[in-house]
Structures are given as C-alpha cells and as structure tokens.
Write a protein that holds these residues in place. Structure first.
Motif, PDB file in Angstrom:
ATOM      1  N   LEU A 272      -5.429   2.309  -0.949  1.00  0.00           N
ATOM      2  CA  LEU A 272      -4.908   1.285  -0.767  1.00  0.00           C
ATOM      3  C   LEU A 272      -3.522   1.188  -1.541  1.00  0.00           C
ATOM      4  CD1 LEU A 272      -4.537  -1.655   0.422  1.00  0.00           C
ATOM      5  CD2 LEU A 272      -5.992  -2.237  -1.140  1.00  0.00           C
ATOM      6  N   TYR A 273      -3.675   1.810  -2.852  1.00  0.00           N
ATOM      7  CA  TYR A 273      -2.593   1.795  -3.632  1.00  0.00           C
ATOM      8  C   TYR A 273      -1.426   2.694  -3.227  1.00  0.00           C
ATOM      9  CZ  TYR A 273       0.036   2.091  -8.133  1.00  0.00           C
ATOM     10  OH  TYR A 273       1.258   2.391  -8.973  1.00  0.00           O
ATOM     11  N   LEU A 274      -1.751   3.766  -2.654  1.00  0.00           N
ATOM     12  CA  LEU A 274      -0.874   4.724  -2.220  1.00  0.00           C
ATOM     13  C   LEU A 274      -0.036   4.043  -0.979  1.00  0.00           C
ATOM     14  CD1 LEU A 274      -2.563   8.209  -2.380  1.00  0.00           C
ATOM     15  CD2 LEU A 274      -0.970   7.157  -3.792  1.00  0.00           C
ATOM     16  N   TRP A 275      -0.765   3.349  -0.183  1.00  0.00           N
ATOM     17  CA  TRP A 275      -0.510   2.756   1.169  1.00  0.00           C
ATOM     18  C   TRP A 275       0.534   1.424   1.076  1.00  0.00           C
ATOM     19  CZ3 TRP A 275       0.639   5.337   5.665  1.00  0.00           C
ATOM     20  CH2 TRP A 275      -0.076   6.521   5.940  1.00  0.00           C
ATOM     21  N   HIS A 276       0.190   0.598   0.195  1.00  0.00           N
ATOM     22  CA  HIS A 276       0.723  -0.767   0.284  1.00  0.00           C
ATOM     23  C   HIS A 276       2.065  -0.708   0.072  1.00  0.00           C
ATOM     24  CE1 HIS A 276       0.749  -0.889  -4.226  1.00  0.00           C
ATOM     25  NE2 HIS A 276       1.313  -1.867  -4.067  1.00  0.00           N
ATOM     26  N   TRP A 277       2.422   0.129  -0.913  1.00  0.00           N
ATOM     27  CA  TRP A 277       3.935  -0.239  -1.396  1.00  0.00           C
ATOM     28  C   TRP A 277       4.841   0.495  -0.285  1.00  0.00           C
ATOM     29  CZ3 TRP A 277       6.952  -2.500  -4.544  1.00  0.00           C
ATOM     30  CH2 TRP A 277       8.039  -2.176  -4.860  1.00  0.00           C
ATOM     31  N   PRO A 278       4.692   1.806   0.235  1.00  0.00           N
ATOM     32  CA  PRO A 278       5.429   2.108   1.250  1.00  0.00           C
ATOM     33  C   PRO A 278       5.366   1.150   2.745  1.00  0.00           C
ATOM     34  CG  PRO A 278       4.244   4.132   0.485  1.00  0.00           C
ATOM     35  CD  PRO A 278       3.736   2.866  -0.229  1.00  0.00           C
ATOM     36  N   VAL A 279       4.309   0.436   2.898  1.00  0.00           N
ATOM     37  CA  VAL A 279       4.176  -0.257   4.215  1.00  0.00           C
ATOM     38  C   VAL A 279       5.104  -1.587   3.825  1.00  0.00           C
ATOM     39  CG1 VAL A 279       2.799  -2.097   5.385  1.00  0.00           C
ATOM     40  CG2 VAL A 279       2.023   0.448   4.886  1.00  0.00           C
TER      41      VAL A 279
ATOM     42  N   ALA B 215       0.351  -9.335   7.612  1.00  0.00           N
ATOM     43  CA  ALA B 215       0.611  -8.218   8.602  1.00  0.00           C
ATOM     44  C   ALA B 215       0.789  -7.150   7.758  1.00  0.00           C
ATOM     45  CB  ALA B 215       1.833  -8.294   9.507  1.00  0.00           C
ATOM     46  N   ALA B 216       1.752  -7.101   6.745  1.00  0.00           N
ATOM     47  CA  ALA B 216       1.831  -5.868   5.765  1.00  0.00           C
ATOM     48  C   ALA B 216       0.657  -5.395   5.044  1.00  0.00           C
ATOM     49  CB  ALA B 216       3.162  -6.029   5.044  1.00  0.00           C
ATOM     50  N   VAL B 217      -0.013  -6.296   4.468  1.00  0.00           N
ATOM     51  CA  VAL B 217      -1.170  -6.020   3.905  1.00  0.00           C
ATOM     52  C   VAL B 217      -2.311  -5.784   4.673  1.00  0.00           C
ATOM     53  CG1 VAL B 217      -2.984  -7.209   2.376  1.00  0.00           C
ATOM     54  CG2 VAL B 217      -0.492  -7.910   1.885  1.00  0.00           C
ATOM     55  N   ALA B 218      -2.439  -6.502   5.758  1.00  0.00           N
ATOM     56  CA  ALA B 218      -3.546  -5.894   6.675  1.00  0.00           C
ATOM     57  C   ALA B 218      -3.316  -4.345   7.268  1.00  0.00           C
ATOM     58  CB  ALA B 218      -3.432  -6.638   7.963  1.00  0.00           C
ATOM     59  N   ILE B 219      -2.000  -4.097   7.541  1.00  0.00           N
ATOM     60  CA  ILE B 219      -1.629  -2.774   7.824  1.00  0.00           C
ATOM     61  C   ILE B 219      -2.083  -1.615   6.915  1.00  0.00           C
ATOM     62  CG2 ILE B 219       0.132  -1.003   8.454  1.00  0.00           C
ATOM     63  CD1 ILE B 219       1.474  -3.293  10.056  1.00  0.00           C
ATOM     64  N   ALA B 220      -1.742  -2.016   5.647  1.00  0.00           N
ATOM     65  CA  ALA B 220      -1.910  -1.232   4.475  1.00  0.00           C
ATOM     66  C   ALA B 220      -3.420  -0.871   4.304  1.00  0.00           C
ATOM     67  CB  ALA B 220      -1.339  -1.811   3.161  1.00  0.00           C
ATOM     68  N   THR B 221      -4.139  -1.755   4.429  1.00  0.00           N
ATOM     69  CA  THR B 221      -5.600  -1.964   4.127  1.00  0.00           C
ATOM     70  C   THR B 221      -6.188  -1.129   5.333  1.00  0.00           C
ATOM     71  OG1 THR B 221      -5.538  -4.145   3.160  1.00  0.00           O
ATOM     72  CG2 THR B 221      -7.676  -3.323   4.071  1.00  0.00           C
ATOM     73  N   GLY B 222      -5.744  -1.325   6.617  1.00  0.00           N
ATOM     74  CA  GLY B 222      -6.161  -0.429   7.778  1.00  0.00           C
ATOM     75  C   GLY B 222      -5.824   1.073   7.467  1.00  0.00           C
ATOM     76  N   ALA B 223      -4.712   1.281   6.971  1.00  0.00           N
ATOM     77  CA  ALA B 223      -4.461   2.695   6.624  1.00  0.00           C
ATOM     78  C   ALA B 223      -4.946   3.158   5.634  1.00  0.00           C
ATOM     79  CB  ALA B 223      -2.717   2.814   6.468  1.00  0.00           C
TER      80      ALA B 223
END
Length: 642
Positions: free
Chosen positions: A277-284, A304-312
């Motif tokens: 989650l740390y890796l994905w949240h910032w680029p998203v 939406a951004a937080v949800a997409i980052a969480t799913g990824a």
C-alpha cells in the motif's frame, strides 16, 4: 496500521491528517524493533547469517518494489512529459540502488513542495533510508555478536549523536535532515534499543495501559497538529517516535487495550498489505493529481484514488509479496532469489538509462505538444557577455549591423533580454540598428545593488558602465528601459523577495517599505541621468505574470485535458502594478520620456497564454521568442518613429 494509514490519508489530503507524514517515523521505530529482535535471537541461538539476513530483505522488499518501478515507468511513458519522464527514470535508477533519498536530496526535491507532486517515486526515499541502515546495522551486530549490553550502549550513544545531528540540520539544512540516513538513524535506533533491552517482568495492568494510551495519544497529536510548516524531523520527530516506542514497550509487558485493538482483523489486514500500500498509494495519487491539474482533489476522486491504491496493494501482496517470501517455485533457493532480483533490477536499470539517454522520449508525443514544450527550453537571446559580462564588451548588437552608429539601446534585466528577440526582428525589418545591455536580476536603476541570492552580483558596476557608455557616445538616441519592475520595487513576486540596497549603505533589513523608497529614488535618479545625456527614453511597464512553467502546463492540458489554471485579466495586472506604475509614470515630467503599457496588447481582457499554439512565455513571466515577436512590433513599432 499506525504507520501506513496516517501517511496515505495525509498524502490524499484528508482533513485532520496534516501531520500524517509522521507515519514513516513510526514505521522506522517498528522496523528497528522487529529486525533487531530477529537478529538478537539468531545471535543468541547461534544461527546468525549475514547472507540469510539479506536474503530475507530481498524477499521482503525487492519483488514488490520491482513491480512498482516497472508500473511507474509504463505510466510515465503514457502520461508524463519528457522532462518529467526523464526525472522519473533517474529516480528509478536511484531507487534500484537504494539511494533515492540521496538523489532527491541532491535534486533539492522538497518533500513538502508542490513540485514533489509529479515525482512518482519520491516516497521511496524512506525505503532507501531503511536499507542503508540495514547495510550498516547487521554488520555492527555481527561485530558485537552476543555482547548485547555493549550493543545496547553503543546503539544508545549512536542514537544520541544522530538525534543531535537531526536537530542541528533541521534548522540549518532541513532537506538533508529529512532525507539522509545519518539524521534518521536514531529513529530506527530507538526500536533497535528496545529490542536489545533485557526482558522486562510483567508490569501492573495500569502501567501497561497508561503507557500504551500515552503512546497512541502522542502519535495522534502529531498526526493532527503537525503540518507542512512544522520543522521536521528534529525535535518534532520525538513525539511520534517515542509514542511508537511506548506502545511497543507496553506490548512487551503484557496485553493492552491498544494491543487488542491493533490485533483486530481490519488492522491486521491493513498491516499485511501495508508495504505494498505504501508503494502504490503515492504513484496512484500522482496520476490523479496530473489528471486533475491539482493535488486538491474532489472527495470522490480522493476516495477513488485510495480505493485503487488499496486494490493494487492487495494484488501486489497476494501475487507478488507472498510467493517470493515463501520458498516456492519462483524463489526456491537463495541463489534463485538473488538471481531473479538481480536480473529484474538490471532490466529496469537498462530501460531507465535508455529513457535518460533519449531525454524522456519526446518523440512519443504529438508534434504540437513538442512545439509547446520546446518553448520551456528556450534561453534568453543576446551574446553571453550581455548577461554575465565575461568579456570586455558591455553591449551586444541588435538589428542590422551599422558600423559606427546604432539607433536604439534596450537596457534592463532578464525581462529586457527576453524582449530583445522581438526588438531585434523589428529593427531588422525596418533596416535599423540597435544594442542590448542586460544583466540577470539587475534592474536598470543606478546606484542600487540587489542582495537577495548569491548569483546577483555587480549590478551597480554594470549599470554604471552602461550610463558611462551613453555619456561617451553620440548615437543610441533612444533608450528603452524594461525590467521586472514590481518585484524590484515591492520586493515580492514569484521569488520570495528582491532586497535592494543603495550604494554606500550597509542596512540589510530591507522590507517592502524600504525597498519601495530605494526603488523610487533610484529610478528617478536614473531617468534624470539618461535625460542629461540628451536622449529620449521609453519605459515599458511590467508585463503580466502567469503560472509557473506555463509551457509545461499547456502541454499537460493538451495531453490529458487537465484544466488550465485561471489566468489574470488586464484589471488584475494593473491593480498589482499600480503603485510601481505611478512611480514610472511620474518621471514623464523629467524629460522626453514615453511610458508604454504592454498589458492591453497581452490581455484582452484575459491575459493571452499563446499565439498560434505557441506559448507567449517560457516560464511564468519571461516572454518567449514568440511572445517577444508578438509584443515588440505592436508596442514599439509606432513609438520608435515618434
């Protein structure tokens, strides 16, 4: 959960989490505690192996990191402009070497500055700090081996030195304090010291509960009350770090309510995917900011951004992290782990080097976008000595060369240098000759030095030489003065301030009122000095100042439909320049002085940003060659014949 949730919500701009960046500091303490605990047990059991330690680190860190770097490069190819894509590739190389903290420090990439919003791998600085710590720390533990008392004393000593360094650097070199490992060592060291302490007996429930509650409160207070303006890390980092230490210490003494809460299914689930989650949240979030043209996202976009980052993050944990942590088909042996990680890193490294070598692959963009971006790379025209005076000459030629006689002198700072492209073309079209005298950040006013910025030097000497040139020559009968007047008169603009000081004065206090008084007296004195030589004077008032990196903003709009920022109109520009313009216009009574206002040409009534698809400015306030060619004939064509 205590580490990742505040960071994600802070970056997402959720109200109440203005200090959420302290989640990284909480993580440092937790990481130092967990890793040191593992090392200590292995040493005590005689199972210590440095290669086994680094194998675990590779299994834990590298696979998900490789995936996110690859994803960022693919996204950058699609969405980023060449300069941004080039920066991304360079930061990817640094990330692969676990040196991105050093890279962002060298690039002066302020973590809290708006410019950081396009750096997709900015958040990897903390991984670099952690891995640099774990290059040193296991070797230190190996050297000390089972002598835990000596290890504890040494760690405490190093923590104290690191903390003092952090406090010092936070007030003297805050970017170094934030990014570099020596100033962060103490945060990981606090956790390490906890793990090296002798096991404690069970404490009374009240003491355990109080320690855990106080620790949670310390973290919550820092998350809620800290902000981008808080000097950090330094002393301020003690609150979340000691809060995390109290929670860990209390948990080691027995069960607490805080511990039971953090052991519930939801916090445990978030903890499992926290690294991904740390890796994905910032680029998203960066991609969302680029799409919306601002980090101030609508609530729905934020969700939406937080949800997409969480799913990824879940997918990354399930299909990347877990398979590599276990000795399965992909990562069956230590050699295969190192081999796969090394090969993947090499492939990404070569790809990143290729992107850098090709300067961000500008050819992938439509031709119209490339033309717009080319404006951002423009440099002020005129020979080098006109700006930096590295040669004996002080003037450079404009228009058609006419030996022994030139008609017009354009004198000013970088704004005059930018306008010279248009004046040069105008003079050539009319078969006339002229000259240019400009020096970066030096307004054309006599007897005044600018003290802000180390590069602003020699303004008094330069302007004295220009007026001496006029006094010694009989040509150059028209003198055009042009500068970023308002910045110099009021000491404010896109830069923090322009601090003026009159020749012979030592007062450096400056301030808006002092700046204006110095400017008013010096400008009037300059007009009188030029008039005394028998010349005619044309003063061009200030041009509009728009958004930073205008060509980049326009290109981004063309690429992704990002909304363009609101531009000022003529009334806004006149209101900003009103006081400065009064000083300029008042000098018309001192001699043959004509004052020209460029605003009606550039704003109708909203200020133009481009002509024929090409930006009129190469940054926020300097005319591009297109802008100079557009303005010069319309503003000066008639005035030069009167």
């Amino acid at each position: 959960m205590l580490a990742i949730v505040p960071v994600v919500l802070y970056h997402a701009g959720v109200p109440g989490f203005g200090g959420g960046f302290v989640g990284v500091d909480v993580f440092f303490v937790i990481s130092g505690f967990l890793i040191t605990g593992i090392l200590r047990r292995e040493i005590e059991d005689g199972r210590y192996s440095i290669t086994a330690f680094y194998e675990r680190r590779v299994r834990r860190i590298v696979p998900a990191l490789i995936v996110i770097i690859f994803a960022c490069l693919v996204a950058g190819f699609v969405f980023l402009l060449p300069r941004q894509f080039d920066d991304l590739a360079k930061s990817a190389l640094a990330t692969l070497l676990f040196a991105s903290n050093v890279w962002f420090y060298v690039q002066s990439a302020d973590y809290f500055a708006p410019a950081a919003e396009t750096q997709m791998l900015l958040h990897t600085w903390s991984l670099a700090v952690e891995e640099q710590f774990y290059i040193i720390f296991p070797l230190l533990m190996w050297w000390l081996m089972s002598r835990t008392r000596r290890a504890l004393g040494l760690i405490v000593l190093l923590c104290g030195a690191s903390f003092l360094l952090s406090v010092f650097l936070t007030h003297t070199r805050p970017t170094a304090s934030f990014y570099l490992m020596p100033g962060r060592f103490w945060e990981l060291g606090v956790g390490a010291a906890l793990a090296l302490m002798a096991p404690q007996r069970r404490a009374p429930p009240l003491l355990r509960e109080a320690a855990a509650a106080i620790g949670c409160a310390m973290i919550a207070i820092s998350v809620a009350l800290y902000s981008d303006q808080t000097p950090f890390p330094g002393v301020a980092a003690m609150l979340p770090c000691l809060g995390a230490a109290l929670i860990i210490w209390a948990g080691g003494l027995g069960t607490t309510r805080a511990g039971r809460l953090l052991s519930a299914p939801l916090p445990v689930g978030i903890g499992l995917i926290s690294y991904s989650l740390y890796l994905w949240h910032w680029p998203v979030l960066v991609l969302f900011w680029l799409r919306f043209g601002s980090s101030d996202l609508p609530p729905a976009a934020t969700a939406a951004a937080v949800a997409i980052a969480t799913g990824a993050a879940w997918a990354s944990w399930r299909f990347v992290e877990r398979p590599f942590r276990r000795r399965g088909r992909v990562a069956a042996t230590r050699a295969r782990v190192f081999g796969v990680a090394g090969l993947a890193s090499a492939v990404l490294g070569v790809a990143s080097l290729a992107i850098v070598a090709m300067q961000g692959l500008p050819g992938r963009l439509p031709e119209a976008v490339q033309r717009v971006l080319a404006v951002a790379d423009e440099e002020i025209t005129g020979s080098e000595n006109c700006a930096t005076e590295r040669t004996a000459g002080i003037l450079c030629d404009l228009g058609l060369p006419t030996p022994g006689r030139q008609d017009v002198l354009l004198w000013g700072d970088s704004h005059a240098g930018a306008l010279s492209h248009g004046l040069d073309r105008l003079l050539r079209d009319e078969g006339r000759s002229g000259a240019l005298a400009y020096r970066l950040a030096c307004p054309p006013i006599l007897g005044v030095e600018r003290l802000d910025g180390g590069f602003v030097k020699g303004c008094i000497e330069f302007n004295d030489r220009v007026i001496a040139e006029l006094r010694s020559r009989s040509d150059l009968q028209t003198v055009i003065l042009y500068s970023r007047w308002r910045l110099n008169s009021e000491g404010r603009g896109a830069w923090p301030r322009a601090l003026l000081r009159e020749e012979g004065h030592v007062d450096k206090s400056g301030g808006e009122a002092a700046n204006f008084a110095v400017f008013e007296a010096a400008f009037t004195r300059t007009i009188a000095a030029i008039t005394a030589t028998g010349r005619r004077i044309i003063v061009i008032e200030g041009t509009p100042e728009l958004v930073s990196e205008l060509p980049v903003v326009i290109a981004r709009n063309m690429m992704s439909g990002t909304p363009m920022p609101d531009m000022p109109d003529a009334a806004n520009v006149h209101a900003l320049n009103e006081r400065t313009n009064r000083v300029i216009e008042a000098t018309a009574e001192l001699g043959d002085v004509t004052v020209l206002d460029p605003v009606p040409i550039l704003c109708d009534p909203v200020c133009r940003i481009a002509v024929d698809g090409i930006p009129l400015y190469f940054d926020s306030d300097h005319l591009s060659s297109q802008g100079a060619d557009f303005l010069a004939p319309r503003l000066l064509g008639e005035a030069l014949h009167n």
